[in-house]
Enzyme design. Structure first.
Site, PDB file in Angstrom:
ATOM      1  N   CYS A 268      19.775  64.553  38.340  1.00 10.06           N
ATOM      2  CA  CYS A 268      21.200  64.458  38.053  1.00 10.06           C
ATOM      3  C   CYS A 268      21.367  64.142  36.576  1.00 10.06           C
ATOM      4  CB  CYS A 268      21.840  63.365  38.911  1.00 10.06           C
ATOM      5  SG  CYS A 268      23.568  63.012  38.521  1.00 10.06           S
TER       6      CYS A 268
ATOM      7  N   CYS B 259      24.228  70.882  34.465  1.00 10.33           N
ATOM      8  CA  CYS B 259      24.453  70.100  35.683  1.00 10.33           C
ATOM      9  C   CYS B 259      23.572  70.704  36.764  1.00 10.33           C
ATOM     10  CB  CYS B 259      25.928  70.147  36.095  1.00 10.33           C
ATOM     11  SG  CYS B 259      26.281  69.388  37.708  1.00 10.33           S
TER      12      CYS B 259
END
Length: 255
Positions: free
Chosen positions: A65, A172
């Site tokens: 992440c 992302c």
């Protein structure tokens, strides 16, 4: 570990490198999304998810992440290393800039324009034309496998991407799950487009840090442990909307 299913890309990459590895995926359905939280709030949730994973005694931990890596990597490393190597996820700006050609960075609105991302651009892409593209709602749409919302978010981000760009950094981890849909939106003519994601790099780095050699032809199939905000569970149904999730479901026994 991740707040949600953004971890699927890195998990599948590890699975392809070591089919025999027993994998633990730790996410936070009770606390997601992390993006709107304060840095302290993100750090608190990420540390809890990491601690739950660490209780399974893994050989390495991937923070799959970007947001958690920005805000919680030092805290997680302080808590777990040197016993468990911790690998963060950084947007692949450095390799994207090597050729000197213009490129775009697709990232969450919180990351776009942030001191963190600007610092990476200044360090690794000084003098290279870079367009930062905020992808409003894309991670959330991917998380829920909302097809219409995914298409709308990709279309909006594509409209902000210069026509001449042929290289895109996927900043992302959720975006890697819909890379081909992004490709279609940016190059409907089927022309060349190069993506720089993080999944392959962090998977390889995790194996290196753990002292484990790749063995993609290993015959044994490893098991999959799923932790949902610290509780053992099953692979979420939404994961099966993506090839990476189907790979994990097809070749592992979730428990």
């Amino acid at each position: 570990m991740d707040s949600g299913i953004g971890l699927l890309a890195a998990t599948a990459a590890v699975r392809r490198l070591r089919p025999d590895a027993d994998l633990v995926i730790s996410s936070d359905p009770d606390g997601m999304p992390w993006g709107p939280r304060t840095p302290d709030g993100i750090r608190e949730r990420a540390l809890a998810v990491a601690t739950a994973a660490a209780a399974e005694a893994p050989d390495a931990l991937i923070i799959a992440c970007n947001t958690a890596s920005v805000h919680a990597l030092p805290a997680i490393r302080a808590a777990l290393e040197p016993g468990i190597p911790v690998i963060g996820t950084v947007p692949a700006i450095k390799p994207a800039a090597v050729g000197g050609e213009p490129f775009a960075i697709w990232a969450t609105p919180a990351t776009t324009g942030s001191p963190y991302q600007r610092g990476l651009i200044n360090e690794f892409a000084d003098g290279v034309p870079v367009t930062e593209v905020p992808c409003h709602g894309l991670a959330e749409a991917v998380e829920h496998a909302d097809e219409a919302a995914i298409d709308a978010a990709i279309a909006a981000a594509a409209a902000l991407t210069p026509n001449g760009v042929r290289t895109v950094v996927l900043g992302c981890t959720h975006y890697e799950l819909v890379a081909e849909r992004i490709r279609t939106a940016l190059r409907p003519d089927g022309g060349p487009l190069t993506f720089f994601g993080s999944a392959q790099a962090v998977a390889a780095q995790a194996l290196r840090r753990a002292g484990i050699a790749p063995a993609p032809d290993a015959a044994r199939v490893g098991a999959l442990t799923v932790l949902l905000s610290g509780r053992q569970g099953a692979l979420p149904d939404v994961a099966l909307a993506y090839a990476e999730g189907r790979l994990l479901k097809a070749v592992t026994i979730a428990h």
